[in-house]
Scaffold this motif. Structure first.
Motif, PDB file in Angstrom:
ATOM      1  N   UNK A   1       0.838  -1.201   0.000  1.00 45.09           N
ATOM      2  CA  UNK A   1       0.000   0.000   0.000  1.00 45.09           C
ATOM      3  C   UNK A   1       0.872   1.250   0.000  1.00 45.09           C
ATOM      4  N   UNK A   2       1.998   1.183   0.736  1.00 47.71           N
ATOM      5  CA  UNK A   2       2.893   2.328   0.806  1.00 47.71           C
ATOM      6  C   UNK A   2       3.549   2.653  -0.519  1.00 47.71           C
ATOM      7  N   UNK A   3       4.026   1.630  -1.249  1.00 49.77           N
ATOM      8  CA  UNK A   3       4.681   1.915  -2.527  1.00 49.77           C
ATOM      9  C   UNK A   3       3.668   2.396  -3.558  1.00 49.77           C
ATOM     10  N   UNK A   4       2.428   1.951  -3.433  1.00 52.70           N
ATOM     11  CA  UNK A   4       1.395   2.472  -4.335  1.00 52.70           C
ATOM     12  C   UNK A   4       1.098   3.931  -4.011  1.00 52.70           C
ATOM     13  N   UNK A   5       1.047   4.250  -2.727  1.00 53.75           N
ATOM     14  CA  UNK A   5       0.817   5.643  -2.311  1.00 53.75           C
ATOM     15  C   UNK A   5       1.944   6.549  -2.804  1.00 53.75           C
ATOM     16  N   UNK A   6       3.161   6.002  -2.898  1.00 52.32           N
ATOM     17  CA  UNK A   6       4.309   6.795  -3.340  1.00 52.32           C
ATOM     18  C   UNK A   6       4.511   6.811  -4.838  1.00 52.32           C
ATOM     19  N   UNK A   7       3.532   6.323  -5.601  1.00 49.37           N
ATOM     20  CA  UNK A   7       3.670   6.291  -7.055  1.00 49.37           C
ATOM     21  C   UNK A   7       3.871   7.697  -7.613  1.00 49.37           C
ATOM     22  N   UNK A   8       4.668   7.778  -8.668  1.00 50.47           N
ATOM     23  CA  UNK A   8       5.001   9.081  -9.242  1.00 50.47           C
ATOM     24  C   UNK A   8       5.398   8.901 -10.704  1.00 50.47           C
ATOM     25  N   UNK A   9       5.413  10.004 -11.433  1.00 57.20           N
ATOM     26  CA  UNK A   9       5.876   9.944 -12.815  1.00 57.20           C
ATOM     27  C   UNK A   9       7.385   9.788 -12.795  1.00 57.20           C
ATOM     28  N   UNK A  10       7.868   8.720 -13.407  1.00 50.82           N
ATOM     29  CA  UNK A  10       9.288   8.412 -13.373  1.00 50.82           C
ATOM     30  C   UNK A  10      10.002   8.752 -14.659  1.00 50.82           C
ATOM     31  N   UNK A  11      11.174   8.192 -14.803  1.00 45.57           N
ATOM     32  CA  UNK A  11      12.017   8.436 -15.962  1.00 45.57           C
ATOM     33  C   UNK A  11      11.315   7.976 -17.238  1.00 45.57           C
ATOM     34  N   UNK A  12      11.510   8.714 -18.312  1.00 44.50           N
ATOM     35  CA  UNK A  12      10.985   8.314 -19.611  1.00 44.50           C
ATOM     36  C   UNK A  12       9.492   8.443 -19.759  1.00 44.50           C
TER      37      UNK A  12
ATOM     38  N   UNK B   1       6.010   5.167 -11.992  1.00 46.31           N
ATOM     39  CA  UNK B   1       6.789   4.247 -11.168  1.00 46.31           C
ATOM     40  C   UNK B   1       6.178   4.161  -9.782  1.00 46.31           C
ATOM     41  N   UNK B   2       6.300   2.994  -9.159  1.00 47.79           N
ATOM     42  CA  UNK B   2       5.881   2.852  -7.765  1.00 47.79           C
ATOM     43  C   UNK B   2       6.894   3.549  -6.864  1.00 47.79           C
ATOM     44  N   UNK B   3       6.495   3.776  -5.614  1.00 48.02           N
ATOM     45  CA  UNK B   3       7.385   4.408  -4.650  1.00 48.02           C
ATOM     46  C   UNK B   3       8.555   3.510  -4.289  1.00 48.02           C
ATOM     47  N   UNK B   4       9.453   4.028  -3.479  1.00 50.70           N
ATOM     48  CA  UNK B   4      10.666   3.301  -3.111  1.00 50.70           C
ATOM     49  C   UNK B   4      10.340   1.975  -2.430  1.00 50.70           C
ATOM     50  N   UNK B   5      11.073   0.951  -2.852  1.00 51.42           N
ATOM     51  CA  UNK B   5      10.941  -0.372  -2.240  1.00 51.42           C
ATOM     52  C   UNK B   5      12.228  -0.773  -1.537  1.00 51.42           C
ATOM     53  N   UNK B   6      13.048   0.198  -1.178  1.00 56.16           N
ATOM     54  CA  UNK B   6      14.351  -0.088  -0.568  1.00 56.16           C
ATOM     55  C   UNK B   6      14.186  -1.005   0.646  1.00 56.16           C
ATOM     56  N   UNK B   7      14.900  -2.104   0.623  1.00 56.92           N
ATOM     57  CA  UNK B   7      14.888  -3.039   1.743  1.00 56.92           C
ATOM     58  C   UNK B   7      13.860  -4.139   1.657  1.00 56.92           C
ATOM     59  N   UNK B   8      12.862  -4.019   0.764  1.00 62.71           N
ATOM     60  CA  UNK B   8      11.808  -5.030   0.723  1.00 62.71           C
ATOM     61  C   UNK B   8      12.341  -6.384   0.255  1.00 62.71           C
ATOM     62  N   UNK B   9      13.291  -6.359  -0.698  1.00 64.66           N
ATOM     63  CA  UNK B   9      13.847  -7.631  -1.157  1.00 64.66           C
ATOM     64  C   UNK B   9      14.606  -8.342  -0.034  1.00 64.66           C
ATOM     65  N   UNK B  10      15.298  -7.568   0.809  1.00 61.85           N
ATOM     66  CA  UNK B  10      16.031  -8.157   1.935  1.00 61.85           C
ATOM     67  C   UNK B  10      15.046  -8.688   2.979  1.00 61.85           C
ATOM     68  N   UNK B  11      14.008  -7.921   3.239  1.00 65.34           N
ATOM     69  CA  UNK B  11      12.998  -8.311   4.227  1.00 65.34           C
ATOM     70  C   UNK B  11      12.399  -9.666   3.876  1.00 65.34           C
ATOM     71  N   UNK B  12      12.053  -9.859   2.601  1.00 66.28           N
ATOM     72  CA  UNK B  12      11.429 -11.131   2.241  1.00 66.28           C
ATOM     73  C   UNK B  12      12.425 -12.274   2.261  1.00 66.28           C
ATOM     74  N   UNK B  13      13.668 -12.027   1.866  1.00 64.59           N
ATOM     75  CA  UNK B  13      14.681 -13.094   1.924  1.00 64.59           C
ATOM     76  C   UNK B  13      14.800 -13.635   3.347  1.00 64.59           C
ATOM     77  N   UNK B  14      14.630 -12.769   4.331  1.00 63.06           N
ATOM     78  CA  UNK B  14      14.722 -13.179   5.732  1.00 63.06           C
ATOM     79  C   UNK B  14      13.419 -13.795   6.235  1.00 63.06           C
ATOM     80  N   UNK B  15      12.305 -13.168   5.933  1.00 65.36           N
ATOM     81  CA  UNK B  15      11.035 -13.623   6.510  1.00 65.36           C
ATOM     82  C   UNK B  15      10.512 -14.885   5.838  1.00 65.36           C
ATOM     83  N   UNK B  16      10.844 -15.106   4.572  1.00 64.47           N
ATOM     84  CA  UNK B  16      10.371 -16.321   3.909  1.00 64.47           C
ATOM     85  C   UNK B  16      10.900 -17.554   4.625  1.00 64.47           C
ATOM     86  N   UNK B  17      12.192 -17.564   4.909  1.00 61.40           N
ATOM     87  CA  UNK B  17      12.779 -18.703   5.628  1.00 61.40           C
ATOM     88  C   UNK B  17      12.156 -18.866   7.010  1.00 61.40           C
ATOM     89  N   UNK B  18      11.902 -17.748   7.674  1.00 61.29           N
ATOM     90  CA  UNK B  18      11.289 -17.811   8.998  1.00 61.29           C
ATOM     91  C   UNK B  18       9.880 -18.383   8.920  1.00 61.29           C
TER      92      UNK B  18
END
Length: 500
Positions: free
Chosen positions: A358-369, A373-390
């Motif tokens: 919901x947050x990245x959708x709220x942060x949507x903006x006109x991007x390059x070209x 683009x959706x809002x920043x997803x910094x850290x989400x890939x790391x979060x899932x790599x950790x939580x999936x195993x858990x």
């Protein structure tokens, strides 16, 4: 002409997809060349599932969700390839990805919906690509034409980014590497009037044997090369002459009638690619010899640039949480404090991911070209790599030893065995069939070779987690809080009275 769209038919159908795989591709499994990919037991479950989902694009229920009308040709094309120009377009792409992921239970990290964002990301960067000049082609123009070609034909892409895992001490992520790179990694052999000749190996190309096209580029780990010949990005048909596809051991082929509700229909296959002097036509080359225009996409976390993976991960989290809940109910332990807390922890991870979406959708903006683009997803890939195993570990703990021993379908159908199963292998207010099939689903998530392959995949899917954490740290702006802390410690701190 390679990228001609005059015969394009728009959104893929199941029959057209199956037929497209019978193109003479060079696929190898267990020392043998595969003569017919769609009918081979190692691939048929996945191929038929994709065909089924492709056909949904043409049903009254899903047509308007999964397709849009091309302004150029009038074809109905997959929303996966839609260039979002508005917030409503982004919402439409989310709904399309939700259909793809729900229909495949969040198991497909390389569904046809996942690779389209890669090409769209390059499309956004087309001006940067064009700024790198080459006498044979315009890289930015190539990616615009290629996106159009994929969209009008609804092509299924795989990608191959990593170098062969041979001697990583000599490879480019090692800061002590030798200046000369060994010619194992994919590289340019020569330029010809028709295109570039390439040779070398690439890993790990998930879904390569069942895709239409193979997109190859650099991974963030291997982007900084000592030799520019190793810097290239392109896409070629999967049946290109000189490209061999070596498949891993399937997780879709089993003995007996033991249920594998995820392993049999959703084995994407992972492959090594060997390029033996393969020709890449100039109109399919997107970058050559310079990594700069590609590095910015790595920094953005290219696997998480659109909805496909975000929705897939949410579906996978929901599935694991629901299965854990239902098993706890089936064996009468959901009211146990420690069990409810474990399922509650799984629910927390699932809800946190939903809030992030919901947050990245709220942060949507006109991007390059000129593309949204959706809002920043910094850290989400790391979060899932950790939580999936858990979450997998929590599912194991909730399920207990029942994950190991459950009857097969033939056991359930055997009249001599069935009375014993009904007496000793039922659950709380549920029969042996329900309980055993539910447990087999959990088994495919947390125990089977399919489940274990999936968990390894999820760990590495967003890139090397350690590298990602380091990059996250380096890019995290702490200037404001650091300045306040420095100001705080620049003078004597509040303290007690001396001698008290």
């Amino acid at each position: 002409m390679a990228l001609d769209i005059t015969t394009a038919r728009g959104a893929m159908t199941g029959a057209r997809y199956i037929d497209s795989l019978r193109d003479g591709r060079d696929v190898w499994l267990d020392g043998k060349r595969v003569d017919d990919v769609p009918s081979h037991p190692a691939f048929s479950g996945m191929v038929n599932e994709l065909a089924r989902i492709y056909d949904l694009q043409h049903t009254e229920k899903h047509r308007d969700t999964m397709t849009f009308v091309s302004d150029e040709t009038g074809n109905r094309c997959s929303v996966s390839w839609l260039l979002p120009r508005s917030l409503e377009d982004l919402k439409k792409k989310r709904r399309n990805s939700e259909v793809w992921t729900a229909e495949s239970w969040g198991q497909l990290g390389r569904s046809p919906d996942v690779l389209a964002p890669y090409i769209i990301s390059l499309y956004k960067s087309r001006e940067r690509l064009s700024a790198v000049k080459h006498p044979h082609c315009d890289f930015g123009e190539n990616i615009v034409n290629y996106h159009r070609y994929c969209m009008e034909n609804d092509l299924f892409l795989t990608h191959a980014l990593g170098d062969p895992q041979v001697d990583r001490s000599e490879q480019p992520q090692n800061e002590q590497r030798a200046k000369r790179e060994e010619d194992l990694a994919l590289h340019v052999v020569e330029e010809t009037p028709e295109g570039i000749i390439i040779a070398g190996g690439k890993q790990l190309a998930t879904a390569a044997p069942i895709s239409n096209e193979t997109y190859s580029s650099l991974s963030a780990t291997f982007a900084n090369r000592a030799d520019p010949r190793f810097i290239l990005a392109f896409s070629i048909p999967t049946n290109s002459k000189g490209m061999k596809i070596l498949c891993r051991e399937p997780v879709s082929v089993w003995n007996g009638s033991y249920g594998h509700p995820l392993g049999v229909p959703y084995d994407e296959q992972d492959s090594m690619l060997f390029f033996d002097n393969v020709l890449v036509p100039w109109d399919r080359v997107f970058m050559l010899y310079e990594s700069g225009p590609l590095l910015r996409d790595f920094a953005a976390g290219i696997n998480f640039t659109e909805w496909a993976n975000l929705c897939r991960i949410h579906e996978r989290m929901k599935l694991m949480t629901a299965v854990a809940t239902m098993i706890a109910e089936a064996i009468g332990v959901l009211e146990y404090r420690e069990v409810a807390a474990k399922v509650g922890e799984m629910t927390m991870y699932t809800q946190m991911w939903h809030h992030a979406m919901e947050g990245v959708e709220h942060g949507a903006h006109m991007g390059e070209g000129g593309v949204m683009a959706l809002g920043s997803m910094a850290g989400m890939n790391i979060y899932f790599a950790q939580t999936s195993a858990r979450m997998v570990q929590l599912l194991r703990e909730v399920s207990g030893s029942g994950l190991i021993m459950q009857p097969s379908e033939n056991d359930l159908a055997n009249p001599e065995l069935r009375p014993y199963l009904d007496r000793y292998m039922r659950g709380k207010s549920v029969d042996a069939e329900y309980k055993s099939r539910l447990y087999r689903l959990a088994h495919d998530l947390a125990v089977s070779s399919s489940g274990m392959r999936q968990e390894v995949y999820e760990y590495w899917h967003g890139g090397d987690p350690n590298r990602n954490r380091i990059n996250l740290l380096r890019g995290y702006d702490q200037s404001d809080i650091r300045a306040r802390i420095e100001e705080l410690v620049s003078r004597p701190l509040p303290h007690g009275e001396s001698g008290v």
